[in-house]
Every structure is written in structure tokens, then in C-alpha cells.
Design a protein around this motif. Sequence first.
Motif, PDB file in Angstrom:
ATOM      1  N   ALA A  36      11.840  89.829 -18.042  1.00  0.00           N
ATOM      2  CA  ALA A  36      12.084  91.327 -17.782  1.00  0.00           C
ATOM      3  C   ALA A  36      11.358  91.502 -16.390  1.00  0.00           C
ATOM      4  O   ALA A  36      11.926  92.106 -15.230  1.00  0.00           O
ATOM      5  N   SER A  37      10.010  90.895 -16.158  1.00  0.00           N
ATOM      6  CA  SER A  37       9.242  91.206 -15.150  1.00  0.00           C
ATOM      7  C   SER A  37       9.959  90.654 -13.863  1.00  0.00           C
ATOM      8  O   SER A  37      10.164  91.156 -12.887  1.00  0.00           O
ATOM      9  N   GLN A  38      10.538  89.321 -13.858  1.00  0.00           N
ATOM     10  CA  GLN A  38      11.154  88.408 -12.869  1.00  0.00           C
ATOM     11  C   GLN A  38      12.640  89.472 -12.561  1.00  0.00           C
ATOM     12  O   GLN A  38      12.799  89.658 -11.504  1.00  0.00           O
ATOM     13  N   HIS A  39      13.129  90.011 -13.485  1.00  0.00           N
ATOM     14  CA  HIS A  39      14.615  90.708 -13.446  1.00  0.00           C
ATOM     15  C   HIS A  39      14.158  92.083 -12.582  1.00  0.00           C
ATOM     16  O   HIS A  39      15.042  92.284 -11.703  1.00  0.00           O
ATOM     17  N   GLY A  40      13.179  92.620 -12.842  1.00  0.00           N
ATOM     18  CA  GLY A  40      12.881  94.261 -12.013  1.00  0.00           C
ATOM     19  C   GLY A  40      12.497  93.570 -10.504  1.00  0.00           C
ATOM     20  O   GLY A  40      13.004  94.337  -9.656  1.00  0.00           O
ATOM     21  N   ARG A  41      11.751  92.542 -10.351  1.00  0.00           N
ATOM     22  CA  ARG A  41      11.515  92.252  -9.068  1.00  0.00           C
ATOM     23  C   ARG A  41      12.896  91.699  -8.155  1.00  0.00           C
ATOM     24  O   ARG A  41      13.117  92.211  -7.241  1.00  0.00           O
ATOM     25  N   THR A  50      13.984  97.192 -33.977  1.00  0.00           N
ATOM     26  CA  THR A  50      13.228  96.365 -33.427  1.00  0.00           C
ATOM     27  C   THR A  50      14.176  96.153 -31.980  1.00  0.00           C
ATOM     28  O   THR A  50      13.326  95.908 -30.996  1.00  0.00           O
ATOM     29  N   ILE A  51      15.397  95.924 -32.068  1.00  0.00           N
ATOM     30  CA  ILE A  51      16.248  95.815 -30.784  1.00  0.00           C
ATOM     31  C   ILE A  51      15.933  96.838 -29.903  1.00  0.00           C
ATOM     32  O   ILE A  51      15.738  96.647 -28.540  1.00  0.00           O
ATOM     33  N   ALA A  52      16.192  97.785 -30.174  1.00  0.00           N
ATOM     34  CA  ALA A  52      15.860  99.175 -29.336  1.00  0.00           C
ATOM     35  C   ALA A  52      14.450  99.176 -28.880  1.00  0.00           C
ATOM     36  O   ALA A  52      14.327  99.511 -27.486  1.00  0.00           O
ATOM     37  N   ASP A  53      13.515  98.835 -29.652  1.00  0.00           N
ATOM     38  CA  ASP A  53      11.957  98.910 -29.297  1.00  0.00           C
ATOM     39  C   ASP A  53      12.162  97.882 -28.020  1.00  0.00           C
ATOM     40  O   ASP A  53      11.345  97.970 -27.173  1.00  0.00           O
ATOM     41  N   GLU A  54      12.569  96.672 -28.411  1.00  0.00           N
ATOM     42  CA  GLU A  54      12.158  95.509 -27.583  1.00  0.00           C
ATOM     43  C   GLU A  54      13.104  95.548 -26.251  1.00  0.00           C
ATOM     44  O   GLU A  54      12.522  95.438 -24.988  1.00  0.00           O
ATOM     45  N   VAL A  55      14.300  96.213 -26.266  1.00  0.00           N
ATOM     46  CA  VAL A  55      14.913  96.461 -24.976  1.00  0.00           C
ATOM     47  C   VAL A  55      14.387  97.485 -24.154  1.00  0.00           C
ATOM     48  O   VAL A  55      14.251  97.387 -22.795  1.00  0.00           O
ATOM     49  N   ASP A  56      13.814  98.522 -24.641  1.00  0.00           N
ATOM     50  CA  ASP A  56      12.873  99.628 -24.280  1.00  0.00           C
ATOM     51  C   ASP A  56      11.809  99.200 -23.485  1.00  0.00           C
ATOM     52  O   ASP A  56      11.488  99.292 -22.335  1.00  0.00           O
ATOM     53  N   ALA A  57      11.089  98.310 -24.271  1.00  0.00           N
ATOM     54  CA  ALA A  57       9.845  97.664 -23.876  1.00  0.00           C
ATOM     55  C   ALA A  57      10.267  96.576 -22.439  1.00  0.00           C
ATOM     56  O   ALA A  57       9.458  96.679 -21.521  1.00  0.00           O
ATOM     57  N   GLN A  58      11.287  96.006 -22.762  1.00  0.00           N
ATOM     58  CA  GLN A  58      11.775  95.187 -21.310  1.00  0.00           C
ATOM     59  C   GLN A  58      12.137  95.927 -20.178  1.00  0.00           C
ATOM     60  O   GLN A  58      11.926  95.580 -19.219  1.00  0.00           O
ATOM     61  N   LEU A  59      12.669  97.177 -20.348  1.00  0.00           N
ATOM     62  CA  LEU A  59      12.918  98.107 -19.412  1.00  0.00           C
ATOM     63  C   LEU A  59      11.742  98.568 -18.618  1.00  0.00           C
ATOM     64  O   LEU A  59      12.006  98.757 -17.336  1.00  0.00           O
ATOM     65  N   LYS A  60      10.952  98.946 -19.397  1.00  0.00           N
ATOM     66  CA  LYS A  60       9.568  99.455 -19.181  1.00  0.00           C
ATOM     67  C   LYS A  60       8.945  98.321 -18.146  1.00  0.00           C
ATOM     68  O   LYS A  60       8.556  98.512 -16.984  1.00  0.00           O
ATOM     69  N   GLN A  61       8.985  97.091 -18.480  1.00  0.00           N
ATOM     70  CA  GLN A  61       8.327  95.995 -17.809  1.00  0.00           C
ATOM     71  C   GLN A  61       9.048  95.821 -16.274  1.00  0.00           C
ATOM     72  O   GLN A  61       8.766  95.465 -15.395  1.00  0.00           O
ATOM     73  N   GLN A  62      10.577  96.069 -16.355  1.00  0.00           N
ATOM     74  CA  GLN A  62      11.441  95.789 -15.326  1.00  0.00           C
ATOM     75  C   GLN A  62      10.984  96.784 -14.326  1.00  0.00           C
ATOM     76  O   GLN A  62      10.880  96.508 -13.325  1.00  0.00           O
ATOM     77  N   ILE A  63      10.959  98.085 -14.895  1.00  0.00           N
ATOM     78  CA  ILE A  63      10.499  99.272 -13.708  1.00  0.00           C
ATOM     79  C   ILE A  63       9.087  98.894 -13.383  1.00  0.00           C
ATOM     80  O   ILE A  63       8.781  99.185 -12.009  1.00  0.00           O
ATOM     81  N   LEU A  64       8.156  98.500 -14.106  1.00  0.00           N
ATOM     82  CA  LEU A  64       6.773  98.235 -13.625  1.00  0.00           C
ATOM     83  C   LEU A  64       6.855  97.093 -12.449  1.00  0.00           C
ATOM     84  O   LEU A  64       6.105  97.262 -11.411  1.00  0.00           O
TER      85      LEU A  64
END
Length: 166
Positions: free
Chosen positions: A88-93, A138-152
Motif C-alpha cells: 500500500a505504501s508503494q502504491h501510494g507513492r 476484517t476485509i473492510a478494515d484491512e482495505v481501509d488501513a491500506q487506503l490510509k497507508q496509500q494516502i500517507l
Amino acid sequence: MARTIVPPMSDSESPPDSAGTESVADILEQELDPTIHEWLGLVEKEPDLIGIPLNFEERTGHLPRLLHDVIARLRLDKGSKAPVSVAASQHGRLRRKQGYSAAMVVDESRILQVCIFSTLHRNEQRVKFSRLLPDVVTIADEVDAQLKQQILCFLPAGEIEKKSRN
């Protein structure tokens, strides 16, 4: 902005009720390619997203890693802390470099959730029903956590620090 709507299955399309035996994680793993292709099909209907010209690999290359992170999260022991998604970090960048807006990154994430849940719906006769709702959470929480990481990782570091002080 156009919103992608997935029509519900009609009663005639619904699979028969049965006690499935497969885990959500196993189903998502087995249905990885169809889920990615469904995601691409929905993304291609979003004018903002297709306004950035990308080939198949540039547009979808991040999805196997993000989906594997979702699958890994589903397989964690209850109470285990989920690791931050490096993918997710790599994807955001990457999306920032490709010219995406933050809103476009959010749209991609929303479409990913739609496709994951659509995959589960298509395979509901295979799902171990007693685990379905907890796994959906769990899926919703993980995808949202990934989104947060992407935006960060999407936002420049100075902008994140400025926002956290306010």
C-alpha cells in the motif's frame, strides 16, 4: 463524479443455500485473477481514473500484493496485530508519480472493496458461512488501513506533518 454501482443478483441468479466449507481467504486466493479483471473493468468505467493513460501492468500491478495482504490478514490469529502493508505504501507513492489525485486513490480502493465483496457473493455457496461476516469486517478494515497507508505515502511528507499539527 460517477459512482460505480454493482447491481444485486436476482433471485434466479442466487446460488442455492448450502453449508460451504471454504474460508474467505482461500476463495479470494483462488479467485485472484477474476477479481483483478473485474476491478479493471469497473475502473475503466470511471472517467477520472482512465484519464490517466496506463497499461495493464501499470494499472493493476499493485493488486496481487494488496490482495495477498488482505488474505494474510484474514489468516492471522484472532487478536494478532496486522502489519502495515508495504504494498500500500508503494502504491501510494506510485500513484502520486503517475499523476493521480488523492480522490482517485480513494476511488480505486472503493472499487477494490466492491470487487472483493462481489467475488464473495459469486462464491457464497463455497463460503464457510459462520466466518463470513467476521471476515467481511476484517476485509473492510484491512482495505481501509491500506487506503490510509496509500494516502500517507501519497501526500508529500511536509504536508502530512503540517496536517498532524492542526
